[in-house]
Scaffold this motif. Sequence first.
Motif, PDB file in Angstrom:
ATOM      1  N   CYS A  43       0.825  -1.209   0.000  1.00  0.00           N
ATOM      2  CA  CYS A  43       0.000   0.000   0.000  1.00  0.00           C
ATOM      3  C   CYS A  43       0.862   1.264   0.000  1.00  0.00           C
ATOM      4  CB  CYS A  43      -0.956   0.001   1.185  1.00  0.00           C
ATOM      5  SG  CYS A  43      -0.161  -0.147   2.801  1.00  0.00           S
ATOM      6  N   ALA A  44       1.893   1.257   0.817  1.00  0.00           N
ATOM      7  CA  ALA A  44       2.776   2.421   0.920  1.00  0.00           C
ATOM      8  C   ALA A  44       3.506   2.680  -0.393  1.00  0.00           C
ATOM      9  CB  ALA A  44       3.770   2.231   2.048  1.00  0.00           C
ATOM     10  N   ASP A  45       3.852   1.613  -1.094  1.00  0.00           N
ATOM     11  CA  ASP A  45       4.580   1.753  -2.358  1.00  0.00           C
ATOM     12  C   ASP A  45       3.757   2.433  -3.446  1.00  0.00           C
ATOM     13  OD1 ASP A  45       6.779   0.495  -1.238  1.00  0.00           O
ATOM     14  OD2 ASP A  45       6.310  -1.470  -2.101  1.00  0.00           O
ATOM     15  N   VAL A  46       2.433   2.298  -3.410  1.00  0.00           N
ATOM     16  CA  VAL A  46       1.604   2.876  -4.472  1.00  0.00           C
ATOM     17  C   VAL A  46       0.914   4.173  -4.077  1.00  0.00           C
ATOM     18  CG1 VAL A  46       1.180   0.633  -5.550  1.00  0.00           C
ATOM     19  CG2 VAL A  46      -0.443   1.514  -3.876  1.00  0.00           C
ATOM     20  N   CYS A  47       1.023   4.593  -2.839  1.00  0.00           N
ATOM     21  CA  CYS A  47       0.341   5.810  -2.387  1.00  0.00           C
ATOM     22  C   CYS A  47       0.935   7.046  -3.065  1.00  0.00           C
ATOM     23  CB  CYS A  47       0.453   5.946  -0.871  1.00  0.00           C
ATOM     24  SG  CYS A  47      -0.394   7.411  -0.244  1.00  0.00           S
ATOM     25  N   PRO A  48       0.097   7.810  -3.808  1.00  0.00           N
ATOM     26  CA  PRO A  48       0.615   8.973  -4.525  1.00  0.00           C
ATOM     27  C   PRO A  48       0.975  10.156  -3.628  1.00  0.00           C
ATOM     28  CG  PRO A  48      -1.757   8.841  -4.781  1.00  0.00           C
ATOM     29  CD  PRO A  48      -1.329   7.588  -4.063  1.00  0.00           C
ATOM     30  N   VAL A  49       0.510  10.162  -2.389  1.00  0.00           N
ATOM     31  CA  VAL A  49       0.826  11.278  -1.488  1.00  0.00           C
ATOM     32  C   VAL A  49       1.678  10.832  -0.290  1.00  0.00           C
ATOM     33  CG1 VAL A  49      -1.140  12.712  -2.152  1.00  0.00           C
ATOM     34  CG2 VAL A  49      -1.407  11.047  -0.309  1.00  0.00           C
ATOM     35  N   SER A  50       2.164   9.609  -0.336  1.00  0.00           N
ATOM     36  CA  SER A  50       3.064   9.063   0.701  1.00  0.00           C
ATOM     37  C   SER A  50       2.504   9.231   2.115  1.00  0.00           C
ATOM     38  CB  SER A  50       4.433   9.716   0.601  1.00  0.00           C
ATOM     39  OG  SER A  50       4.995   9.478  -0.670  1.00  0.00           O
ATOM     40  N   CYS A  51       1.226   8.892   2.289  1.00  0.00           N
ATOM     41  CA  CYS A  51       0.608   9.071   3.600  1.00  0.00           C
ATOM     42  C   CYS A  51       0.520   7.766   4.395  1.00  0.00           C
ATOM     43  CB  CYS A  51      -0.762   9.713   3.465  1.00  0.00           C
ATOM     44  SG  CYS A  51      -2.011   8.626   2.753  1.00  0.00           S
ATOM     45  N   ILE A  52       1.128   6.687   3.892  1.00  0.00           N
ATOM     46  CA  ILE A  52       1.069   5.395   4.565  1.00  0.00           C
ATOM     47  C   ILE A  52       2.458   5.036   5.077  1.00  0.00           C
ATOM     48  CG2 ILE A  52       0.451   2.970   4.368  1.00  0.00           C
ATOM     49  CD1 ILE A  52      -1.340   3.752   1.977  1.00  0.00           C
ATOM     50  N   SER A  53       2.539   4.730   6.372  1.00  0.00           N
ATOM     51  CA  SER A  53       3.828   4.382   6.966  1.00  0.00           C
ATOM     52  C   SER A  53       3.630   3.416   8.120  1.00  0.00           C
ATOM     53  CB  SER A  53       4.534   5.644   7.459  1.00  0.00           C
ATOM     54  OG  SER A  53       3.763   6.266   8.469  1.00  0.00           O
ATOM     55  N   GLU A  54       4.748   2.828   8.563  1.00  0.00           N
ATOM     56  CA  GLU A  54       4.689   1.899   9.705  1.00  0.00           C
ATOM     57  C   GLU A  54       4.726   2.668  10.998  1.00  0.00           C
ATOM     58  OE1 GLU A  54       6.350  -2.359   9.548  1.00  0.00           O
ATOM     59  OE2 GLU A  54       7.814  -1.083   8.564  1.00  0.00           O
TER      60      GLU A  54
END
Length: 54
Positions: A43-54
Motif C-alpha cells: 500500500c505504501a509503495d503505491v500511495c501517490p501522497v506518501s501518507c502510509i507508513s509503519e
Amino acid sequence: MAYKISDECIACGACMDTCPTSCIAEGEKYSIKESDCISCGACADVCPVSCISE
C-alpha cells in the motif's frame, strides 16, 4: 507492526487495489485494520501522497 494511513490521505483508492489481505477500508480518509495487516508495504509503495507508513 501494522501500517497506518495519515490524515493526508486523499481517498484515491490505489492502496485498496494492492492490499493482499484486503484490510483497507474506504472512507473520507481510508484506514487499515491493524489486526489483518501483514506489513508487506504494498500500500505504501503505491500511495501517490506518501501518507502510509509503519
